[in-house]
Design an enzyme around this catalytic site. Sequence first.
Site, PDB file in Angstrom:
ATOM      1  N   SER A 106       0.680  -1.054  -0.216  1.00  0.00           N
ATOM      2  CA  SER A 106      -0.256   0.073  -0.163  1.00  0.00           C
ATOM      3  C   SER A 106       0.923   1.353   0.496  1.00  0.00           C
ATOM      4  O   SER A 106       1.941   0.726   0.259  1.00  0.00           O
ATOM      5  CB  SER A 106      -0.819   0.244   1.001  1.00  0.00           C
ATOM      6  OG  SER A 106      -0.263   0.376   2.147  1.00  0.00           O
ATOM      7  N   ASP A 107       0.323   2.084  -0.274  1.00  0.00           N
ATOM      8  CA  ASP A 107       0.745   3.556   0.134  1.00  0.00           C
ATOM      9  C   ASP A 107       0.681   3.994   1.252  1.00  0.00           C
ATOM     10  O   ASP A 107      -0.012   3.501   2.086  1.00  0.00           O
ATOM     11  CB  ASP A 107       0.366   4.430  -0.245  1.00  0.00           C
ATOM     12  CG  ASP A 107       1.376   5.917  -1.102  1.00  0.00           C
ATOM     13  OD1 ASP A 107       1.637   6.640  -2.219  1.00  0.00           O
ATOM     14  OD2 ASP A 107       2.177   5.897  -0.116  1.00  0.00           O
ATOM     15  N   TRP A 108       1.983   4.532   1.746  1.00  0.00           N
ATOM     16  CA  TRP A 108       1.755   5.000   3.485  1.00  0.00           C
ATOM     17  C   TRP A 108       0.039   5.604   3.495  1.00  0.00           C
ATOM     18  O   TRP A 108      -0.096   6.451   3.734  1.00  0.00           O
ATOM     19  CB  TRP A 108       2.643   6.396   3.639  1.00  0.00           C
ATOM     20  CG  TRP A 108       2.892   6.687   5.105  1.00  0.00           C
ATOM     21  CD1 TRP A 108       2.153   7.559   5.912  1.00  0.00           C
ATOM     22  CD2 TRP A 108       4.176   6.313   5.816  1.00  0.00           C
ATOM     23  NE1 TRP A 108       2.549   7.178   7.188  1.00  0.00           N
ATOM     24  CE2 TRP A 108       4.064   6.887   7.103  1.00  0.00           C
ATOM     25  CE3 TRP A 108       5.262   6.336   4.921  1.00  0.00           C
ATOM     26  CZ2 TRP A 108       4.670   6.771   8.518  1.00  0.00           C
ATOM     27  CZ3 TRP A 108       6.356   6.393   6.355  1.00  0.00           C
ATOM     28  CH2 TRP A 108       6.108   6.565   7.972  1.00  0.00           C
ATOM     29  N   GLY A 109      -0.157   4.514   4.858  1.00  0.00           N
ATOM     30  CA  GLY A 109      -1.620   4.719   5.697  1.00  0.00           C
ATOM     31  C   GLY A 109      -2.547   4.798   4.916  1.00  0.00           C
ATOM     32  O   GLY A 109      -3.159   5.320   4.495  1.00  0.00           O
ATOM     33  N   SER A 110      -2.247   4.329   2.905  1.00  0.00           N
ATOM     34  CA  SER A 110      -3.379   4.737   1.584  1.00  0.00           C
ATOM     35  C   SER A 110      -4.674   3.969   2.296  1.00  0.00           C
ATOM     36  O   SER A 110      -5.755   3.528   2.070  1.00  0.00           O
ATOM     37  CB  SER A 110      -3.202   4.209   0.998  1.00  0.00           C
ATOM     38  OG  SER A 110      -2.592   3.035   1.138  1.00  0.00           O
TER      39      SER A 110
END
Length: 751
Positions: free
Chosen positions: A277-281
């Site tokens: 995932s992207d950061w915190g996505s």
Amino acid sequence: MNKRLFSAFLSACCLASVSAVMPDAEIDSRVSDLLGRMTLDEKIGQLNQLSGYGYAPDMVGRIRGGAVGSLLNETDPEVVNQLQREAVENSRLGIPLIFARDVIHGFKTIFPIPLGQAASWNPDIVREGARIAADEASSVGIRWTFSPMVDISRDARWGRIAESFGEDPVLSAKLGVAMVEGYQGDDLARPNTMAACAKHFAGYGASESGKDYNTTWIPETLLRDVYLRPFKELVKAGSATFMCSFNDINGVPSSGNRVLLEDILRGEWGYDGMMVSDWGSIEQMIPHGYSADLRQAASQAVNAGVDMDMESHAYTSHLRQLVESGEVSEARVDSLVRNVLTLKYRLGLFENPYVDVASSRRFYAPSSLDAARRAVEESAILLKNTGTLPLNNSKVKKIAVIGPMADAQHDQAGTWVFDLEKERSVTPLTALQQMYGKENVIYAPGLEHTRDLDTKGFANAVKAARKADVVLFFAGEEAVLSGEAHCRADLSLPGAQSRLLAELKSAGKPVVMIVQAGRQLAIMPESEMADAVVYCFHGGTMTGPALANLLSGKANFSGRCPVSFPRMSGQEPLYYNHKNTGRPASGITLINDIELEAGQTSTGCTSYFLDAGDGAFYPFGYGLSYTTFEYGEPVLSATSIAPDGSLKVSCTVTNTGNREGAEVAQLYIRDHVASLVRPVRELRDFAKITLKPGESRTLEFTITPADLEFHVNGAQTVVEPGEFSVWVAPNAGEGTPAKFTVVKPNDSAAK
Ligand code: GLC
């Protein structure tokens, strides 16, 4: 075991490990065996990626408990080995960690930002830069980078255009593939490689109004024709990982988009790597309004196919309950864990988990700095030249170096340079002083930084200009004005730079404007004031020596625009491969030419702006050289082909000037009539060639159905009968087309 002895032991381990590509069947077998011995918690731990904070007791506890699969942002090789030893020697199953970092355009030796590398139109330069980045970063234990970013970017307001390869899917694909090859080499298990990460999947560059993280609305035919095209090529190139994007596409956030991550990526394209995932996505699906809470977000992400959770803590918080409640099957979890463990085997981490501290910190090799300099030389673009360049040593004795970007060691490196050591940056001021002698270079910045509105330095700058034979005005954007979450609605030069240029002109000397920025800026007024214009998307460590070589003529320009430059910000989004519309612009009447009380239809009812006109100020693919080139008419191997046919296009390019130069010949096509209207031009291939004065070279390109097809329904594509144009041209705004026809299927007219 004491630290010194441990390091010696590690070195022996690393040297002894001769990497050999482990067959997939062997990897599958080992992964299956390991999965069979893992508890549910240990499986969930492998799906968890955290940003490191050193050898801290709670982190050690998590690692020993098998609660972490990967760490990002650890860059001290000793700490990396300490943390890795906790995983390998002190956890129940000894599964190694993967250490990751955003190594976007260099680790310590900083190359041009990817948009700058795109301006080189040279895959070899991009591949070389990635190889050097992998060697430097892996020497401290980083074996996974979150790069290349191949988001198609049609809007200069978007700060992340800096990280992209620009507006075209073919250019982005070729350079993205080169970057993957540079990072991963031919054996990902070698300790000096890094797993690449194709990001951000997908459609992130279409963020509405160029505002970061914004919603996107992308019809599936456009998504597949343009935005997905580079990613599909990165699957073929073997990118070891992908990263899903923050944005929603037509209402579905990518982190929960099963159609995108499973049906298209894995189902249609056969991708077998790992998705992070992207950061915190994953957590951000809550504010998106797609998930009611983190538990639902975790369920949606697992079912969509996000293998690893970067910093949402969604899987470690809820996946056990989701499996126990039956909402998520353990078999589904196993499929995600399999992708993570497979990556670790492919990286050789089970056999070779530690970094060789004795040979770590391999930075700034002379060959690396030389490559970084060549990358800038090949990517800087000569946009205008009325004869002031190259600097004529017989006439130019004193040089005034002015502007906030003349000596900006931090800002010339551009965005996404976490590991920059700015004191290693060689600036244009330093390089010019070395080249011409300090006594011949008069430096007066005029402004403290690019946003500076204080004109107190103007007088000194004008005084310096008056004393000099030529003025070099280094303008642009600080690094922080582009990159993630750094979008600008006004694309003009920030601060008082334009006013400073006007003051400099009053000194009556030739002025060369050199712009360093993270995006294409609206520089029409300044370009009209300057006698020559050079554009250098933030060039990194060796910007200075490269620009000095180019300005002095020791090197020749060969950079070409990877994006369309606007006349005014309001033209964005602006791109060359646009549709023609039912009223294409022609015979434009501009706002200052309109008579008072002019009639409603007096300006012509076509698709353009009264103030900005139509089209780019500097078009996609454009760039000048110190020599000139001429293109012959394209010659086709056939004037009509079947829908499944191919044809060859040859064109002779000649260096008609008096010095050697490199030219980027670009192959464009146009499908004039189709069931879905097609763009006025589409890049399909290019070739960067170096020609001596008077030398001609005949280039040959092949046009295949893959170049002519377009999506009509889901994955379905068609090549429709009808008339096509083909150009071999120096940019998207020039060239003489040749025509060919695609005949109806089974029509014997094909020849
Ligand atoms: C950031 C970026 C992504 C980057 C990741 C890790 O928010 O969107 O490109 O790789 O987080 O730093």
